[in-house]
Design a protein around this motif. Structure first.
Motif, short mmCIF file in Angstrom:
data_model
loop_
_atom_site.label_atom_id
_atom_site.label_comp_id
_atom_site.label_asym_id
_atom_site.label_seq_id
_atom_site.Cartn_x
_atom_site.Cartn_y
_atom_site.Cartn_z
N CYS A 1 45.90 27.44 39.58
CA CYS A 1 46.28 28.08 38.54
C CYS A 1 45.28 29.14 38.13
N VAL A 2 45.74 30.42 37.74
CA VAL A 2 44.81 31.47 37.46
C VAL A 2 43.84 31.05 36.42
N VAL A 11 37.54 34.53 39.03
CA VAL A 11 38.31 35.72 39.38
C VAL A 11 37.77 37.00 38.66
N MET A 12 37.71 38.15 39.59
CA MET A 12 37.05 39.33 39.25
C MET A 12 38.14 40.16 38.63
N ALA A 13 37.58 41.02 37.73
CA ALA A 13 38.32 41.84 37.00
C ALA A 13 39.33 42.73 37.81
N SER A 14 40.52 42.77 37.54
CA SER A 14 41.39 43.90 38.26
C SER A 14 41.73 45.16 37.98
N SER A 15 41.94 46.11 38.60
CA SER A 15 42.57 47.43 38.21
C SER A 15 43.49 47.41 37.09
N SER A 16 43.63 48.28 36.05
CA SER A 16 44.36 48.30 35.27
C SER A 16 46.00 48.48 35.57
N ASP A 22 50.70 34.18 35.55
CA ASP A 22 50.32 32.98 35.84
C ASP A 22 51.76 32.08 35.68
N CYS A 23 52.29 31.59 36.79
CA CYS A 23 53.82 30.98 36.37
C CYS A 23 53.67 29.61 36.07
N ALA A 45 41.44 40.21 30.30
CA ALA A 45 40.50 41.16 30.73
C ALA A 45 40.54 41.37 32.41
N ALA A 46 41.15 40.13 33.15
CA ALA A 46 41.00 40.34 34.56
C ALA A 46 42.48 40.63 35.10
N GLY A 47 43.37 41.14 34.13
CA GLY A 47 44.50 41.97 34.69
C GLY A 47 45.88 40.63 34.40
N VAL A 48 45.59 39.57 33.66
CA VAL A 48 46.62 38.54 33.78
C VAL A 48 47.38 38.97 32.50
#
Length: 225
Positions: A1-2, A11-16, A22-23, A45-48
């Motif tokens: 689970c994310v 979880v590292m921050a991802s690009s925009s 998260d299903c 903030a991490a892109g979810v």
């Protein structure tokens, strides 16, 4: 689970430009009782961008709807979508009619029906005095009724199938379900192949790394996306 990973800041921050969905998340769980807002903020903030919140029983369904309402206009959180249903571990003694009615009443707010399915692991089958075979029968009946309702409402299903992968797939196929996510699928590769051929999506649990069937993962990823 994310979200569980984010809770531990793993979880590292991802690009925009990256979109993460998260299903399958139990946002009603007591583990999030004091910090759900901050967990969801870190997820955003991490892109979810989206979280599909699943329920497991009547009380869980009500709480999941409350969470959806609480965060639906929150720009700091991902979009929270709702799946309502009865988890197989809660099938024995479940308030089935109440949950089915709740799904009907809230169909327009639901993105799917879940978490539904089968769990034929010894821990679950031996948890009730009615005996393993009767537990299986009850689970199958509750699962079938929820799938039939999902079919009538044109909603996909979010499926738990631990220790019962091919049984769950067979029931989905029998009812004519065409849209399903098999959460943390731990069945045999041949059954995963069957699910993929039916158009179902599969998420794979970490335990697959300990299985000789790990070699099938690239094939499943290709067929399930």
């Amino acid at each position: 689970c994310v979200l569980c990973a984010l809770r531990c800041s793993c979880v590292m921050a991802s690009s925009s430009s990256q979109r993460i969905v998260d299903c399958h998340a139990h946002l009603d769980d007591q583990a999030f009782a004091t910090d759900l807002a901050s967990v969801l903020a870190r997820a955003r903030a991490a892109g979810v961008t989206d979280v599909i919140a699943v329920a497991s029983n009547a009380r869980s369904c009500a709480r999941t709807l409350e969470v959806h309402e609480s965060f639906k206009n929150n720009p700091d959180a991902p979009r929270v979508h709702v799946c309502l249903g009865i988890h197989p571990e809660d099938a024995v003694g479940a308030e089935v009619e109440d949950v089915l009615a709740l799904i009907r009443e809230n169909a327009a707010r639901c993105i799917g029906v879940g978490e539904v399915g089968l769990d034929f692991t010894p821990r679950v089958l031996n948890a009730h005095s009615i005996g393993p075979e009767e537990v299986k029968r009850v689970q199958q009946d509750v699962f079938r009724r929820q799938c039939a309702l999902a079919q009538s409402l044109d909603l996909p299903v979010n499926v738990h199938s631990r220790g019962a992968g091919h049984h769950a797939i067979a029931l989905l196929e029998e009812i004519g379900i065409t849209r399903a996510v098999l959460h943390a699928f731990d069945g045999r590769a041949v059954h995963a192949e069957r699910a993929a051929s039916l158009g179902y999506f599969l998420s794979i649990p970490p335990s697959v790394a300990r299985s000789p069937q790990v070699r099938y993962c690239p094939l499943l990823e290709h067929r399930s996306t």
